[in-house]
Write an enzyme that holds these catalytic residues in place. Structure first.
Site, PDB file in Angstrom:
ATOM      1  N   GLN A   1       5.275  15.471  -2.591  1.00 33.97           N
ATOM      2  CA  GLN A   1       6.544  14.915  -3.044  1.00 33.97           C
ATOM      3  C   GLN A   1       6.524  14.503  -4.522  1.00 33.97           C
ATOM      4  O   GLN A   1       7.474  13.926  -5.015  1.00 33.97           O
ATOM      5  CB  GLN A   1       6.985  13.751  -2.152  1.00 33.97           C
ATOM      6  CG  GLN A   1       6.149  12.488  -2.257  1.00 33.97           C
ATOM      7  CD  GLN A   1       6.539  11.471  -1.187  1.00 33.97           C
ATOM      8  OE1 GLN A   1       6.241  11.627   0.001  1.00 33.97           O
ATOM      9  NE2 GLN A   1       7.227  10.404  -1.592  1.00 33.97           N
TER      10      GLN A   1
ATOM     11  N   ARG B   1       6.436   0.858  -8.189  1.00 35.38           N
ATOM     12  CA  ARG B   1       6.455   1.277  -9.594  1.00 35.38           C
ATOM     13  C   ARG B   1       6.863   0.148 -10.542  1.00 35.38           C
ATOM     14  O   ARG B   1       6.801   0.321 -11.759  1.00 35.38           O
ATOM     15  CB  ARG B   1       7.346   2.501  -9.758  1.00 35.38           C
ATOM     16  CG  ARG B   1       6.716   3.752  -9.127  1.00 35.38           C
ATOM     17  CD  ARG B   1       7.482   5.010  -9.438  1.00 35.38           C
ATOM     18  NE  ARG B   1       6.759   6.202  -9.059  1.00 35.38           N
ATOM     19  CZ  ARG B   1       7.020   6.957  -7.976  1.00 35.38           C
ATOM     20  NH1 ARG B   1       7.975   6.601  -7.148  1.00 35.38           N
ATOM     21  NH2 ARG B   1       6.321   8.044  -7.732  1.00 35.38           N
TER      22      ARG B   1
ATOM     23  N   ALA C   1      14.324  -5.517  -0.161  1.00 35.72           N
ATOM     24  CA  ALA C   1      13.708  -6.798  -0.533  1.00 35.72           C
ATOM     25  C   ALA C   1      13.801  -6.923  -2.052  1.00 35.72           C
ATOM     26  O   ALA C   1      13.489  -5.972  -2.779  1.00 35.72           O
ATOM     27  CB  ALA C   1      12.263  -6.824  -0.079  1.00 35.72           C
TER      28      ALA C   1
ATOM     29  N   MET D   1       3.171   4.794   1.208  1.00 39.01           N
ATOM     30  CA  MET D   1       2.169   5.407   0.325  1.00 39.01           C
ATOM     31  C   MET D   1       1.230   4.330  -0.211  1.00 39.01           C
ATOM     32  O   MET D   1       0.569   4.523  -1.234  1.00 39.01           O
ATOM     33  CB  MET D   1       2.871   6.147  -0.822  1.00 39.01           C
ATOM     34  CG  MET D   1       3.738   7.304  -0.310  1.00 39.01           C
ATOM     35  SD  MET D   1       4.017   8.600  -1.518  1.00 39.01           S
ATOM     36  CE  MET D   1       4.797   7.689  -2.827  1.00 39.01           C
ATOM     37  N   GLY D   2       1.183   3.191   0.494  1.00 37.39           N
ATOM     38  CA  GLY D   2       0.271   2.126   0.079  1.00 37.39           C
ATOM     39  C   GLY D   2       0.810   1.345  -1.107  1.00 37.39           C
ATOM     40  O   GLY D   2       2.008   1.365  -1.384  1.00 37.39           O
TER      41      GLY D   2
ATOM     42  N   MET E   1      12.180  -4.756  -4.996  1.00 38.20           N
ATOM     43  CA  MET E   1      10.716  -4.611  -4.990  1.00 38.20           C
ATOM     44  C   MET E   1      10.350  -3.135  -4.906  1.00 38.20           C
ATOM     45  O   MET E   1      10.965  -2.372  -4.152  1.00 38.20           O
ATOM     46  CB  MET E   1      10.118  -5.355  -3.798  1.00 38.20           C
ATOM     47  CG  MET E   1      10.220  -6.852  -3.942  1.00 38.20           C
ATOM     48  SD  MET E   1       9.391  -7.672  -2.561  1.00 38.20           S
ATOM     49  CE  MET E   1       9.858  -9.366  -2.887  1.00 38.20           C
TER      50      MET E   1
ATOM     51  N   GLY F   1       8.361  -5.894   0.139  1.00 37.26           N
ATOM     52  CA  GLY F   1       9.363  -5.028   0.764  1.00 37.26           C
ATOM     53  C   GLY F   1       8.758  -4.247   1.920  1.00 37.26           C
ATOM     54  O   GLY F   1       9.336  -4.164   3.014  1.00 37.26           O
ATOM     55  N   HIS F   2       7.553  -3.685   1.711  1.00 40.32           N
ATOM     56  CA  HIS F   2       6.893  -2.962   2.802  1.00 40.32           C
ATOM     57  C   HIS F   2       6.611  -3.907   3.971  1.00 40.32           C
ATOM     58  O   HIS F   2       6.766  -3.541   5.134  1.00 40.32           O
ATOM     59  CB  HIS F   2       5.531  -2.412   2.345  1.00 40.32           C
ATOM     60  CG  HIS F   2       5.604  -1.320   1.333  1.00 40.32           C
ATOM     61  ND1 HIS F   2       5.195  -1.484   0.030  1.00 40.32           N
ATOM     62  CD2 HIS F   2       6.014  -0.030   1.438  1.00 40.32           C
ATOM     63  CE1 HIS F   2       5.348  -0.342  -0.616  1.00 40.32           C
ATOM     64  NE2 HIS F   2       5.843   0.551   0.203  1.00 40.32           N
TER      65      HIS F   2
HETATM   66  O1  PAF Z   1       8.940   5.953   0.790  1.00 41.45           O
HETATM   67  C1  PAF Z   1       7.746   6.318   0.769  1.00 41.45           C
HETATM   68  O2  PAF Z   1       6.841   5.533   0.553  1.00 41.45           O
HETATM   69  C2  PAF Z   1       7.415   7.795   0.991  1.00 41.45           C
HETATM   70  O3  PAF Z   1       8.395   8.615   0.454  1.00 41.45           O
HETATM   71  C3  PAF Z   1       7.166   8.138   2.459  1.00 41.45           C
HETATM   72  C4  PAF Z   1       8.393   7.908   3.317  1.00 41.45           C
HETATM   73  C5  PAF Z   1       6.017   7.297   3.001  1.00 41.45           C
HETATM   74  C6  PAF Z   1       6.790   9.618   2.599  1.00 41.45           C
HETATM   75  O4  PAF Z   1       5.643   9.915   1.864  1.00 41.45           O
END
Ligand code: PAF
Length: 291
Positions: A61, A189, A178, A30-31, A186, A36-37
């Protein structure tokens, strides 16, 4: 890095790669990307020829009182970080591309046994929103593998389950959690934490780690351990939403016969709701062995 917002352009590029026999790895996000990403992107890259990342803040969500509107959006920094990590394609659809019929979900994907427990109990509808958008994204990108962080352990199990139940031809990989140098997992939020809260936040991981050590040493009184963990969190100024000892395989209630466990927790700290978990391999039950 190619940036694509349009489904037809995404499909065309994926078809080209598939035609050339290339293996595609995918990281949905979600950017507001953090280290960690980027580790998940590295994991995908190490296992595939082409790396696709999506950025989509999924309205389905978020609950009505949650932070959808204010969720941090850091487009320029995200693009720079993904380029620097050799991402081949960034898919960034608008809401109208993924939900062409407007706000209400038409077709949903739900995993009932995981929907309403733990994070699902505090965030009604959250996992249906996640499962639905992930199914859409997997259908659009058609990756060979997709990487999801182990920090969102319940989310990972929801996705593994839906992939199995719907026979989706994709391998789901759990990427390691991470952590900052003081142990805090990480998370996007974490940006909500003030200075004092940031100093307190590592107590979540420290508490889980201490409980895991006790379990690994043979402790069997799960209820007492959970109560102690909650007290420890409150002493540090965090308000537990839940802290539990569960079976790692399916998040079912753990018994002393189970050896593969996970301790998932969520706790409020100021504006932030932090989540974390620690997996534990405990010794097989020994009636004399309660430590
Ligand atoms: O973990 C997230 O960032 C979100 O829940 C995901 C998996 C991208 C779905 O919107």
């Amino acid at each position: 890095m190619q940036i694509v917002t349009d489904i037809a352009a995404l499909r065309a590029r994926i078809a080209e790669w598939r035609g050339a026999g290339e293996r595609i790895g995918f990281v949905p996000t979600m950017g507001n990307l953090h280290g960690g990403h980027l580790r998940l992107v590295e994991e995908a890259r190490s296992r595939s020829d082409r790396t696709v990342v999506s950025i989509f803040v999924n309205p389905a969500q978020f609950g009505p009182d949650e932070d959808y509107e204010t969720y941090p959006r850091t487009w320029t920094a995200d693009c720079e970080a993904l380029s620097a990590h050799d991402t081949d394609l960034l898919f960034a659809p608008g809401v109208e591309a993924l939900y062409p019929d407007g706000g209400g979900l038409r077709t949903t994907v739900a995993v009932p046994e995981l929907n309403d427990i733990l994070c699902g109990a505090s965030r009604p509808g959250h996992f249906t929103g996640v499962a639905t958008v992930v199914t859409k994204l997997l259908n659009l990108v058609q990756p060979d593998l997709a990487v999801f962080g182990l920090k969102d352990y319940q989310q990972l199990l929801v996705i593994q389950r839906l992939v199995r139940d719907l026979h989706l031809p994709v391998e789901i990989v759990g990427g390691a959690i991470a952590r900052e140098s003081d142990g805090l997992a990480m998370s996007s939020r974490n940006a909500y934490l003030g200075d004092d809260e940031r100093r307190r936040a590592p107590a979540l991981y420290q508490t889980l780690r201490a409980l895991a050590d006790r379990l690994e040493a043979g402790a069997t009184d799960f209820e007492a351990l959970v109560a102690e963990g909650c007290r420890q969190l409150r002493r540090a100024g965090l308000e537990p939403d839940y802290l539990e000892i569960r079976r790692a395989a399916d998040l079912g209630i753990a018994t002393t016969d189970d050896t593969a466990l996970v301790i998932p927790a969520a706790a409020y700290l100021g504006r932030a709701r932090l989540i974390d978990n620690v997996r534990v391999r405990r010794p097989a039950d020994d009636p004399e062995g309660d430590a």
